[in-house]
Design an enzyme around this catalytic site. Structure first.
Site, short mmCIF file in Angstrom:
data_model
loop_
_atom_site.label_atom_id
_atom_site.label_comp_id
_atom_site.label_asym_id
_atom_site.label_seq_id
_atom_site.Cartn_x
_atom_site.Cartn_y
_atom_site.Cartn_z
N GLU A 204 52.92 19.07 38.70
CA GLU A 204 53.00 17.66 38.27
C GLU A 204 53.06 17.70 36.74
O GLU A 204 54.09 17.42 36.15
CB GLU A 204 51.78 16.88 38.77
CG GLU A 204 51.75 15.43 38.32
CD GLU A 204 50.45 14.69 38.72
OE1 GLU A 204 49.46 15.36 39.08
OE2 GLU A 204 50.43 13.43 38.64
N ASP A 282 51.47 7.66 45.58
CA ASP A 282 50.39 8.31 44.83
C ASP A 282 49.18 7.39 44.66
O ASP A 282 48.23 7.51 45.43
CB ASP A 282 50.92 8.81 43.47
CG ASP A 282 50.12 9.96 42.90
OD1 ASP A 282 49.20 10.45 43.57
OD2 ASP A 282 50.43 10.40 41.77
N1 ADE Z 1 44.26 11.95 41.79
C1 ADE Z 1 44.81 10.76 42.04
N2 ADE Z 1 46.08 10.75 41.64
C2 ADE Z 1 46.35 11.97 41.13
C3 ADE Z 1 47.50 12.57 40.58
N3 ADE Z 1 48.65 11.93 40.42
N4 ADE Z 1 47.40 13.84 40.15
C4 ADE Z 1 46.25 14.49 40.27
N5 ADE Z 1 45.15 13.98 40.79
C5 ADE Z 1 45.20 12.71 41.23
ZN ZN Z 2 48.46 12.54 43.82
#
Ligand code: ADE
Ligand code: ZN
Length: 342
Positions: A204, A282
């Protein structure tokens, strides 16, 4: 986007595979629960809280997300939060959801894990009666130690048995940079020995090396986000060949500045290279939209074709942790809808 395609997407049966239930807490419900539970928030009003949703990176979001979750104390709170998500998901024609929760966020405030799971479960059981099947995935917070994750796993063992129909896997979330998957190799090995499904956020904000670690050390079944995999062509080829799905979250990536503009999102490149990507929300209460809004944003920005949209929808169903018979039935349902719709 052409309104016919938007309508076709909106009403298409779809699965959502990357949704943090605590990230579905809308500001209105945060304030309602704060009042009900006598929790003092650092924000004066709903508007002031919403105004703070201007994130510069993952950590700037997480700080506010954990503050929001502090209002959750009782079984009914978890029920109300989850019911609100089920309603939004049903409105978006989500027929199956695989939902993350962060037990450590609650147990470290003295809320028993049984309370958390019981409230979520009661809402999801009600959701099944309304047409949305679901699974639950317990996520470890990677900014905490592996010892903490191991203790969390051990205390969850009775719940994995009691809720075996729902609680089917473990995941890894929170601050990615500096907390590589390798830190959690032992706890994932224990989960694997127990026959649980395995997922992890990787790629990410973190580099492709973290995606390799998730695959090679944690042996995950799916990768959450994974959008930075595009930087490593060998990794992309491996994800495509092994049919390891990436649960992509377009509005999240935009809000957390993973991409500075939606037109620069790598979803289409991954799709073109044969990676099983799909669209998810998400933390929809924080990022400006539920799953359909995510589809609209990415389809619009990347000018995805109707066939590409179909592939995304089908990937969402095929990458889900249901039985092969359930998967086939979900895909047949999508096909019947897609070919009948204008
Ligand atoms: N917890 C909630 N959303 C998240 C994300 N996008 N990346 C990492 N941890 C998270
Ligand atoms: Zn997430």
């Amino acid at each position: 986007m052409n309104p016919t395609l938007a309508d076709k997407i909106a009403r298409a049966p779809k699965a959502e595979l990357h949704i943090h239930i605590e990230g579905s807490l809308e500001p209105e419900l945060i304030f309602q629960l704060a009042q009900r539970n006598g929790v003092k928030l650092a924000y004066e009003s709903i508007d002031a809280l919403r105004a703070a949703y201007a994130f510069t990176d993952l950590q700037s979001f997480l700080d506010i997300y954990y503050a929001g979750a502090s209002v959750l104390l009782h079984e009914q709170d978890f029920y109300d939060m989850t019911t609100a998500y089920v309603e939004r998901a049903l409105a978006d024609h989500v027929t199956h959801a695989e939902i993350f929760f962060d037990p450590q966020t609650h147990t470290e405030r003295g809320v028993p894990m049984e309370t958390v799971v019981a409230g979520i479960e009661r809402a999801l059981a009600d959701g099944e009666k309304r047409g949305m099947t679901s699974k639950l995935i317990l996520c470890f917070l990677r900014h905490l130690s592996e010892e903490d994750a191991l203790a969390t796993f051990d205390s969850a063992l009775p719940l994995f048995d009691q809720y075996r129909h729902r609680l089917i896997g473990v995941g890894l979330d929170s601050s990615e940079q500096g907390h590589p998957p390798s830190k959690f190799e032992r706890v994932f090995a224990k989960a694997r020995d127990k026959g649980l499904k395995l997922v992890a956020h990787a790629g990410e904000e973190g580099p492709p090396a973290y995606v390799y670690e998730a695959l090679d050390l944690l042996k995950v079944d799916r990768v959450d986000h994974g959008v930075r995999s595009i930087e490593d062509p060998a990794l992309v080829a491996r994800l495509a060949d092994a049919r390891i799905a990436l649960t992509v979250c377009p509005l999240s990536n935009l809000k957390l500045c993973v991409f500075d503009d939606m037109t620069r999102h790598t979803l289409k490149d991954l799709l073109d290279r044969g990676v099983a990507v799909m669209v998810n929300s998400d933390d929809p209460a924080y990022f400006g939209g539920y799953v359909n809004a995510n589809y609209f944003a990415i389809v619009d920005a990347l000018k995805l074709s109707e066939d590409e949209v179909y592939t995304l929808l089908k990937n969402s169903l095929e990458a889900s942790f249901v039985t092969p018979a359930e998967r086939d039935a979900m895909v047949a349902n999508l096909d019947a809808y897609w070919h009948a719709a204008a």
